[in-house]
Enzyme design. Structure first.
Site, mmCIF file in Angstrom:
data_model
loop_
_atom_site.group_PDB
_atom_site.id
_atom_site.type_symbol
_atom_site.label_atom_id
_atom_site.label_comp_id
_atom_site.label_asym_id
_atom_site.label_seq_id
_atom_site.Cartn_x
_atom_site.Cartn_y
_atom_site.Cartn_z
ATOM 1 N N GLU A 59 -41.488 48.674 7.754
ATOM 2 C CA GLU A 59 -41.558 49.804 8.687
ATOM 3 C C GLU A 59 -42.889 49.829 9.425
ATOM 4 O O GLU A 59 -42.939 50.114 10.624
ATOM 5 C CB GLU A 59 -41.330 51.122 7.945
ATOM 6 C CG GLU A 59 -41.166 52.306 8.861
ATOM 7 C CD GLU A 59 -39.923 52.223 9.727
ATOM 8 O OE1 GLU A 59 -40.061 52.066 10.964
ATOM 9 O OE2 GLU A 59 -38.816 52.315 9.178
ATOM 10 N N TRP B 152 -38.907 56.366 -14.204
ATOM 11 C CA TRP B 152 -38.131 57.127 -15.184
ATOM 12 C C TRP B 152 -36.848 56.399 -15.578
ATOM 13 O O TRP B 152 -36.490 56.345 -16.756
ATOM 14 C CB TRP B 152 -37.817 58.507 -14.601
ATOM 15 C CG TRP B 152 -37.029 59.399 -15.516
ATOM 16 C CD1 TRP B 152 -37.314 59.736 -16.802
ATOM 17 C CD2 TRP B 152 -35.817 60.060 -15.186
ATOM 18 N NE1 TRP B 152 -36.357 60.585 -17.297
ATOM 19 C CE2 TRP B 152 -35.416 60.804 -16.322
ATOM 20 C CE3 TRP B 152 -35.024 60.117 -14.051
ATOM 21 C CZ2 TRP B 152 -34.263 61.568 -16.343
ATOM 22 C CZ3 TRP B 152 -33.885 60.894 -14.075
ATOM 23 C CH2 TRP B 152 -33.513 61.607 -15.209
ATOM 24 N N GLN C 217 -40.795 59.379 7.003
ATOM 25 C CA GLN C 217 -39.538 59.446 6.248
ATOM 26 C C GLN C 217 -39.521 58.415 5.125
ATOM 27 O O GLN C 217 -39.122 58.727 3.991
ATOM 28 C CB GLN C 217 -38.353 59.218 7.183
ATOM 29 C CG GLN C 217 -38.149 60.342 8.171
ATOM 30 C CD GLN C 217 -37.180 59.975 9.281
ATOM 31 O OE1 GLN C 217 -36.837 58.814 9.470
ATOM 32 N NE2 GLN C 217 -36.747 60.985 10.026
ATOM 33 N N ALA D 265 -50.149 55.581 11.309
ATOM 34 C CA ALA D 265 -48.688 55.453 11.299
ATOM 35 C C ALA D 265 -48.042 56.751 10.813
ATOM 36 O O ALA D 265 -47.037 57.199 11.375
ATOM 37 C CB ALA D 265 -48.264 54.277 10.419
ATOM 38 N N SER E 44 -36.174 46.578 14.176
ATOM 39 C CA SER E 44 -35.342 47.632 13.600
ATOM 40 C C SER E 44 -34.331 47.048 12.616
ATOM 41 O O SER E 44 -34.063 47.642 11.565
ATOM 42 C CB SER E 44 -34.619 48.383 14.724
ATOM 43 O OG SER E 44 -33.783 49.374 14.194
ATOM 44 N N TRP F 68 -26.348 50.472 -12.191
ATOM 45 C CA TRP F 68 -24.907 50.695 -12.320
ATOM 46 C C TRP F 68 -24.422 50.794 -13.767
ATOM 47 O O TRP F 68 -23.624 51.683 -14.076
ATOM 48 C CB TRP F 68 -24.116 49.628 -11.566
ATOM 49 C CG TRP F 68 -22.646 49.905 -11.647
ATOM 50 C CD1 TRP F 68 -21.713 49.222 -12.358
ATOM 51 C CD2 TRP F 68 -21.952 50.983 -11.018
ATOM 52 N NE1 TRP F 68 -20.481 49.796 -12.207
ATOM 53 C CE2 TRP F 68 -20.602 50.890 -11.389
ATOM 54 C CE3 TRP F 68 -22.346 52.027 -10.182
ATOM 55 C CZ2 TRP F 68 -19.641 51.783 -10.942
ATOM 56 C CZ3 TRP F 68 -21.391 52.913 -9.747
ATOM 57 C CH2 TRP F 68 -20.054 52.786 -10.121
ATOM 58 N N GLY G 297 -60.607 49.944 4.349
ATOM 59 C CA GLY G 297 -60.768 51.099 5.235
ATOM 60 C C GLY G 297 -59.900 50.981 6.479
ATOM 61 O O GLY G 297 -59.258 51.952 6.905
ATOM 62 N N LYS H 242 -37.809 44.944 19.790
ATOM 63 C CA LYS H 242 -37.667 46.215 19.083
ATOM 64 C C LYS H 242 -36.401 46.244 18.227
ATOM 65 O O LYS H 242 -36.424 46.739 17.095
ATOM 66 C CB LYS H 242 -37.657 47.371 20.076
ATOM 67 C CG LYS H 242 -39.008 47.642 20.697
ATOM 68 C CD LYS H 242 -38.917 48.829 21.642
ATOM 69 C CE LYS H 242 -40.270 49.302 22.080
ATOM 70 N NZ LYS H 242 -40.194 50.581 22.813
ATOM 71 N N TRP I 64 -30.948 48.868 -6.416
ATOM 72 C CA TRP I 64 -30.782 50.054 -7.262
ATOM 73 C C TRP I 64 -29.396 50.110 -7.880
ATOM 74 O O TRP I 64 -29.255 50.458 -9.056
ATOM 75 C CB TRP I 64 -31.106 51.314 -6.459
ATOM 76 C CG TRP I 64 -32.585 51.549 -6.365
ATOM 77 C CD1 TRP I 64 -33.508 50.764 -5.719
ATOM 78 C CD2 TRP I 64 -33.318 52.592 -6.981
ATOM 79 N NE1 TRP I 64 -34.760 51.269 -5.884
ATOM 80 C CE2 TRP I 64 -34.673 52.410 -6.656
ATOM 81 C CE3 TRP I 64 -32.959 53.682 -7.760
ATOM 82 C CZ2 TRP I 64 -35.680 53.265 -7.092
ATOM 83 C CZ3 TRP I 64 -33.959 54.550 -8.183
ATOM 84 C CH2 TRP I 64 -35.298 54.336 -7.861
#
Length: 126
Positions: A70, A48, A34, A25, A99, A118, A16, A95, A113
């Protein structure tokens, strides 16, 4: 002070708390929103496009890592801002480092990926 929860109730309460943290967030952090949208696109694509279960998992895990990083980045930023709204070199460093961790997570997604997909992508252009 309440006695500590044990067993299954501790897991339920922790879940919870975690869900509340994620909702918070999503409400206050545009970057989390995003990255969540990116995950909502990439996870089905991975399911897929991945040829085997291993490929699917290897494509999905870096996306989950991005969400984790994030959330930690947002937590660091909130903590630093809570301590003091003043500009301070150490606050800026904290910070910026958080980042940078997000940036490397995004890079990990891209590399993973491309390496996994590829052979199939390049076959489309031949």
């Amino acid at each position: 002070m309440k006695p500590p929860q044990k067993g299954l109730m501790r897991i339920v309460r922790a879940t919870g708390n975690s869900l509340r943290g994620y909702r918070t967030a999503l409400k206050f952090e545009a970057a989390v929103r995003q990255d969540t949208v990116l995950a909502l696109i990439l996870v089905p694509l991975a399911l897929w496009l991945g040829a085997t279960m291993v490929e699917k998992v290897v494509l999905i895990l870096p996306v989950l890592v991005l969400l984790i990083v994030e959330l930690l980045n947002s937590a660091i930023e909130a903590t630093v801002d809570r301590i003091s709204p003043d500009l301070h070199e150490l606050s800026g460093r904290a910070k910026d480092m958080a980042s940078a961790a997000v940036m490397f997570s995004l890079l990990m997604i891209g590399i993973t990926w491309v390496v996994i997909l590829w052979p199939r992508i390049s076959a489309w252009f031949v």
